[in-house]
Write an enzyme that holds these catalytic residues in place. Structure first.
Site, PDB file in Angstrom:
ATOM      1  N   ASN A 105      -3.501   6.037  -0.375  1.00 55.61           N
ATOM      2  CA  ASN A 105      -2.608   6.386   0.717  1.00 55.61           C
ATOM      3  C   ASN A 105      -2.006   7.583   0.875  1.00 55.61           C
ATOM      4  O   ASN A 105      -1.818   7.932   2.178  1.00 55.61           O
ATOM      5  CB  ASN A 105      -1.821   5.239   1.436  1.00 55.61           C
ATOM      6  CG  ASN A 105      -2.753   3.947   1.753  1.00 55.61           C
ATOM      7  OD1 ASN A 105      -4.003   4.167   2.191  1.00 55.61           O
ATOM      8  ND2 ASN A 105      -2.480   2.828   1.348  1.00 55.61           N
ATOM      9  N   GLU A 120      -5.475  -0.363  -7.352  1.00 52.46           N
ATOM     10  CA  GLU A 120      -4.602   0.571  -7.923  1.00 52.46           C
ATOM     11  C   GLU A 120      -3.248   0.010  -8.285  1.00 52.46           C
ATOM     12  O   GLU A 120      -2.545  -0.735  -7.710  1.00 52.46           O
ATOM     13  CB  GLU A 120      -4.032   1.456  -6.496  1.00 52.46           C
ATOM     14  CG  GLU A 120      -3.185   2.626  -6.800  1.00 52.46           C
ATOM     15  CD  GLU A 120      -3.168   3.529  -5.357  1.00 52.46           C
ATOM     16  OE1 GLU A 120      -3.187   4.573  -5.393  1.00 52.46           O
ATOM     17  OE2 GLU A 120      -3.055   2.721  -4.414  1.00 52.46           O
ATOM     18  N   SER A 175       0.877  -1.334  -0.024  1.00 49.41           N
ATOM     19  CA  SER A 175       0.221   0.105   0.125  1.00 49.41           C
ATOM     20  C   SER A 175       0.912   1.098  -0.163  1.00 49.41           C
ATOM     21  O   SER A 175       0.210   2.379   0.072  1.00 49.41           O
ATOM     22  CB  SER A 175      -0.853  -0.093   1.344  1.00 49.41           C
ATOM     23  OG  SER A 175      -0.253  -0.095   2.282  1.00 49.41           O
TER      24      SER A 175
END
Length: 266
Positions: free
Chosen positions: A161, A123, A90
């Site tokens: 993020n 993503e 992430s």
């Protein structure tokens, strides 16, 4: 572009099992490593060698660059030459993860949102050497999973993020400095900005250790003091208050909640 027929998923936690479920529902044969409750159409293994026939291997383990690079080095040795190695990281650089392999053109970021079977987004992050064929194969596979794709350059935190975790960190600063209670912070953001979860509640859901790891990646990678992790977030993680998975984070859950209620009655 390769036709993906077999996928290996490393990590049997909430993210890994959810990704494996998506692949199985899409009709792809799946090896799920280190799982406790596998779906009936998944094959389980605790041996990396069993993934040597997979067309794509997706890593969904702890958010640590050192651990991921060690794993990718092992996968590079085990996987067939044509296999794509994808990371569900992430925040960590795909280029640096790929540097642990001899196939950087076949390494890519495939960041699923939590929980993977429900959240619509994937993503995709290309490293410095990720090939167009690798990108198109992974994009097509994600669309086969029923996902909507966004593409990010290989910068710390990527898109989601880079924006989300600093917001959560700021919510911790708001609590830390006594601006408001945790309940009012979450209610204010839910009703004031139409978010389904308040930022502190969301942090508990994600895992406070994961939030802290991402903030550290942003702070080091971008070199800006605005990404400094809130001391309260650091303190909670140090205390083992990691969120829902531990029964206690910003809030308390399940057995921990009952224990606290019982203690208060003594």
């Amino acid at each position: 572009m390769a036709d993906v027929k077999s996928v290996g998923v490393i990590g049997g936690g909430q993210m890994g099992s959810g990704i494996a479920q998506l692949a199985a529902v899409a009709g792809i044969s799946v090896w799920l490593e280190v799982a406790t409750n596998a779906l009936k159409n998944l094959k389980c293994t605790s041996n990396l060698e069993d993934l040597q026939s997979a067309d794509v291997i997706i890593e969904a383990i702890v958010e640590s660059e050192d651990v991921k690079k060690k794993l990718f080095s092992e996968l590079d040795r085990i996987a067939k030459p044509s296999a794509i190695l994808a990371s569900n990281t992430s925040s960590i650089s795909i280029t640096r993860i790929a540097s642990a392999t001899s196939r950087p053109c076949q390494v890519i970021g495939m960041h699923f949102m939590n929980p993977p079977p429900i959240m619509k987004l994937v993503e995709i992050v290309r490293g410095a050497d990720t090939s167009n064929e690798t990108f198109m194969t992974v994009k097509t596979m994600a669309e086969r999973f029923g996902k909507i794709i966004v593409c990010s350059q290989d910068y710390p935190g990527f898109i989601v993020n880079r924006i989300l975790i600093p917001m959560i960190n700021e919510a911790f600063f708001t609590l830390y400095t006594g601006v408001a209670t945790r309940e009012d912070i979450d209610t204010g953001m839910k009703l004031g900005t139409n978010q389904p979860m308040g930022p502190l509640e969301l942090a508990d859901f994600i895992g406070l250790d994961v939030c802290l790891s991402i903030m550290k990646v942003l702070h080091v990678g971008l070199g800006d003091s605005k990404y400094r992790p809130c001391p309260l977030l650091v303190q909670y993680v140090d205390a083992g208050r990691l969120g829902r998975k531990r029964g206690i984070g910003v809030y308390t859950y399940g057995k921990q909640q009952e224990l606290i209620k019982s203690s208060s009655r003594l």
